[in-house]
Design a protein around this motif. Sequence first.
Motif, mmCIF file in Angstrom:
data_model
loop_
_atom_site.group_PDB
_atom_site.id
_atom_site.type_symbol
_atom_site.label_atom_id
_atom_site.label_comp_id
_atom_site.label_asym_id
_atom_site.label_seq_id
_atom_site.Cartn_x
_atom_site.Cartn_y
_atom_site.Cartn_z
ATOM 1 N N THR A 165 0.820 -1.218 0.000
ATOM 2 C CA THR A 165 0.000 0.000 0.000
ATOM 3 C C THR A 165 0.858 1.275 0.000
ATOM 4 O O THR A 165 0.325 2.372 0.001
ATOM 5 C CB THR A 165 -0.933 0.021 1.218
ATOM 6 O OG1 THR A 165 -0.158 -0.279 2.376
ATOM 7 C CG2 THR A 165 -2.043 -0.988 1.076
ATOM 8 N N ASP A 166 2.158 1.113 0.026
ATOM 9 C CA ASP A 166 3.070 2.253 -0.021
ATOM 10 C C ASP A 166 3.251 2.700 -1.481
ATOM 11 O O ASP A 166 3.892 2.018 -2.275
ATOM 12 C CB ASP A 166 4.411 1.839 0.604
ATOM 13 C CG ASP A 166 5.399 2.985 0.654
ATOM 14 O OD1 ASP A 166 5.116 4.021 0.031
ATOM 15 O OD2 ASP A 166 6.443 2.828 1.310
ATOM 16 N N ILE A 167 2.666 3.837 -1.818
ATOM 17 C CA ILE A 167 2.656 4.299 -3.218
ATOM 18 C C ILE A 167 4.074 4.506 -3.755
ATOM 19 O O ILE A 167 4.384 4.152 -4.892
ATOM 20 C CB ILE A 167 1.881 5.637 -3.341
ATOM 21 C CG1 ILE A 167 0.586 5.611 -2.547
ATOM 22 C CG2 ILE A 167 1.655 6.014 -4.787
ATOM 23 C CD1 ILE A 167 -0.462 4.707 -3.082
ATOM 24 N N ASN A 168 4.940 5.071 -2.907
ATOM 25 C CA ASN A 168 6.300 5.352 -3.373
ATOM 26 C C ASN A 168 7.062 4.068 -3.679
ATOM 27 O O ASN A 168 7.850 4.022 -4.619
ATOM 28 C CB ASN A 168 7.057 6.174 -2.323
ATOM 29 C CG ASN A 168 6.458 7.549 -2.186
ATOM 30 O OD1 ASN A 168 5.943 8.096 -3.160
ATOM 31 N ND2 ASN A 168 6.470 8.096 -0.988
ATOM 32 N N ASN A 216 -9.396 -6.236 1.998
ATOM 33 C CA ASN A 216 -9.464 -4.772 1.880
ATOM 34 C C ASN A 216 -8.239 -4.228 1.146
ATOM 35 O O ASN A 216 -8.355 -3.333 0.317
ATOM 36 C CB ASN A 216 -9.563 -4.139 3.267
ATOM 37 C CG ASN A 216 -10.934 -4.348 3.879
ATOM 38 O OD1 ASN A 216 -11.857 -4.763 3.196
ATOM 39 N ND2 ASN A 216 -11.061 -4.075 5.164
ATOM 40 N N THR A 217 -7.070 -4.790 1.486
ATOM 41 C CA THR A 217 -5.847 -4.378 0.792
ATOM 42 C C THR A 217 -5.950 -4.720 -0.686
ATOM 43 O O THR A 217 -5.587 -3.910 -1.548
ATOM 44 C CB THR A 217 -4.630 -5.088 1.413
ATOM 45 O OG1 THR A 217 -4.645 -4.854 2.812
ATOM 46 C CG2 THR A 217 -3.327 -4.581 0.836
ATOM 47 N N LEU A 224 -8.625 -4.986 -2.502
ATOM 48 C CA LEU A 224 -9.579 -4.098 -3.162
ATOM 49 C C LEU A 224 -8.954 -2.734 -3.441
ATOM 50 O O LEU A 224 -9.057 -2.198 -4.541
ATOM 51 C CB LEU A 224 -10.834 -3.935 -2.304
ATOM 52 C CG LEU A 224 -11.891 -3.019 -2.891
ATOM 53 C CD1 LEU A 224 -12.561 -3.660 -4.084
ATOM 54 C CD2 LEU A 224 -12.929 -2.648 -1.859
ATOM 55 N N PHE A 225 -8.293 -2.206 -2.424
ATOM 56 C CA PHE A 225 -7.650 -0.900 -2.592
ATOM 57 C C PHE A 225 -6.606 -0.957 -3.714
ATOM 58 O O PHE A 225 -6.554 -0.077 -4.576
ATOM 59 C CB PHE A 225 -7.004 -0.452 -1.282
ATOM 60 C CG PHE A 225 -6.060 0.692 -1.444
ATOM 61 C CD1 PHE A 225 -6.509 1.939 -1.842
ATOM 62 C CD2 PHE A 225 -4.699 0.534 -1.232
ATOM 63 C CE1 PHE A 225 -5.635 2.999 -2.020
ATOM 64 C CE2 PHE A 225 -3.817 1.582 -1.407
ATOM 65 C CZ PHE A 225 -4.293 2.809 -1.802
ATOM 66 N N HIS A 259 -8.240 -1.017 -7.153
ATOM 67 C CA HIS A 259 -8.689 0.324 -7.535
ATOM 68 C C HIS A 259 -7.503 1.200 -7.932
ATOM 69 O O HIS A 259 -7.539 1.912 -8.938
ATOM 70 C CB HIS A 259 -9.437 0.993 -6.366
ATOM 71 C CG HIS A 259 -10.841 0.486 -6.214
ATOM 72 N ND1 HIS A 259 -11.668 0.919 -5.213
ATOM 73 C CD2 HIS A 259 -11.557 -0.413 -6.915
ATOM 74 C CE1 HIS A 259 -12.840 0.304 -5.315
ATOM 75 N NE2 HIS A 259 -12.784 -0.509 -6.343
ATOM 76 N N LEU A 260 -6.461 1.134 -7.126
ATOM 77 C CA LEU A 260 -5.271 1.953 -7.359
ATOM 78 C C LEU A 260 -4.631 1.614 -8.711
ATOM 79 O O LEU A 260 -4.340 2.510 -9.510
ATOM 80 C CB LEU A 260 -4.276 1.696 -6.222
ATOM 81 C CG LEU A 260 -2.975 2.488 -6.240
ATOM 82 C CD1 LEU A 260 -3.224 3.923 -5.826
ATOM 83 C CD2 LEU A 260 -1.964 1.857 -5.289
ATOM 84 N N MET A 304 -7.354 2.476 -11.646
ATOM 85 C CA MET A 304 -7.840 3.849 -11.828
ATOM 86 C C MET A 304 -6.729 4.893 -11.782
ATOM 87 O O MET A 304 -6.809 5.898 -12.470
ATOM 88 C CB MET A 304 -8.904 4.169 -10.786
ATOM 89 C CG MET A 304 -10.120 3.254 -10.924
ATOM 90 S SD MET A 304 -11.561 3.904 -10.118
ATOM 91 C CE MET A 304 -11.556 3.073 -8.568
ATOM 92 N N ILE A 305 -5.721 4.689 -10.975
ATOM 93 C CA ILE A 305 -4.669 5.710 -10.879
ATOM 94 C C ILE A 305 -3.497 5.362 -11.811
ATOM 95 O O ILE A 305 -3.057 6.187 -12.597
ATOM 96 C CB ILE A 305 -4.147 5.833 -9.421
ATOM 97 C CG1 ILE A 305 -5.303 6.072 -8.457
ATOM 98 C CG2 ILE A 305 -3.069 6.914 -9.325
ATOM 99 C CD1 ILE A 305 -5.734 7.466 -8.247
#
Lengths: 141, 279
Positions: free
Chosen positions: A57-60, A82-83, A85-86, A89-90, A93-94
């Motif tokens: 979950t660390d974007i960097n 939950n992780t 799913l996030f 999406h990340l 979509m991003i």
Amino acid sequence: MALRNKKLIIGIGRVGAIIADRASSRGENVIVLDHKESAFRRLDETFTGFKVVGEATDINLLKQDCYIDSVEEVVISTGDDNTNLFLAHLCAMIFKIPKVYVRFDDPDKDILINGVANVKAIYPTDLTANKFFSIEAEGDK
Amino acid sequence: MIVVIANGNLEAAYVIDSFKEDRHNKIIVINSDRTIADYLRNHKHVDVYVGSPWRSYALEEAGVYDADLFVSLSDNDTDNYVSCILAKKVFNVRKCICLVKNPDNVEIYKQLGIDSVISSTYLLAQNIKTESLEGRLIRSMNLDSNKIVMVEATLLSRYRICNKPIMEIGFPSYANIAYIMRGEEFIIPKGNVILKPRDTLVIACSKRDEKELTKYLTQRASAKDLQKNIASQIEKSLSKIKEKDPQEEGNKPLEKEAPAEEMKKEATKPSKNKKKPAK
């Protein structure tokens, strides 16, 4: 735009390890990510991919160490729905990854993943139940 | 207003208190931890639904449909994200507020569709920074996740913009003076307001222009400007004196001339005596 030619596998449990090994043996450019280094023991000795230890979950970390901008396909199978799913999406979509595969233990998660472009969800619970009924049907014959 | 408070420990208790003050609010509390749920029920006298707020059946049984506000306060960032997205997309909640630990998540969660994301770590760091800057002339506070800054600048007499009306200082278009503090007094900045030493300007601007603004504010006045300032102030004060008592002027011309000469002498000296004639 960066060339997308890598396969990223997040969460190296039993499922993740099998997928990583097969992709690696087919000559694909594989990156595996898990928060525990010990998880990589599940990988085959012949695995030639790139191993990254850290929180998914660390974007960097995703940007710098996992080269997320050049990933074409991502397989998400951590132990936490939950992780997963996030991350789905990340990634979709991003980071606009063209192919996102995600595993959920809870089939209810489909309401939040349906309709998100490029994401395909896998539900082991449904698969197991379906398999059970098909085996049962075969036995009846 | 229907307010849903999902998870969280002491934070939940405080938030419940703040919403309970208004009797029109209907508060729905959901907590996945039974001991915390019992604590909230006994101490805050609210109904608590025990369940995980990221599961749709929990939200359904708690009656979250069409709530006005959904606040997710759990320790885990992704749990908060999923709870909020579920409430927003499936249960048609009007506004979601999500608490996160990692400040990097603020922007990402907003892009993914959560209305408001608060990072406790970020707020803490900001507070520490602001406290540590106490006593500095120019300090800034970040608003709205690093995009906007409020700059608090105390003016010194050697700054170029000092002793000039706002319309003449050529204030940059990327920033805006919100108000001016002069001692206990608050002044609304209008074109004809003259900036004075020790005034504190409160200025809003975007984060990327902050350095430019600081540079602009702290420009030093040239020696000529300083002298001009002093000279013009002396002239003003002289003319005031003259206006006050035009009749006496004729009677006692000598007495009036003497202080004027003194003041002109002072004008050649730099800023030390500058304030005297103004007063």
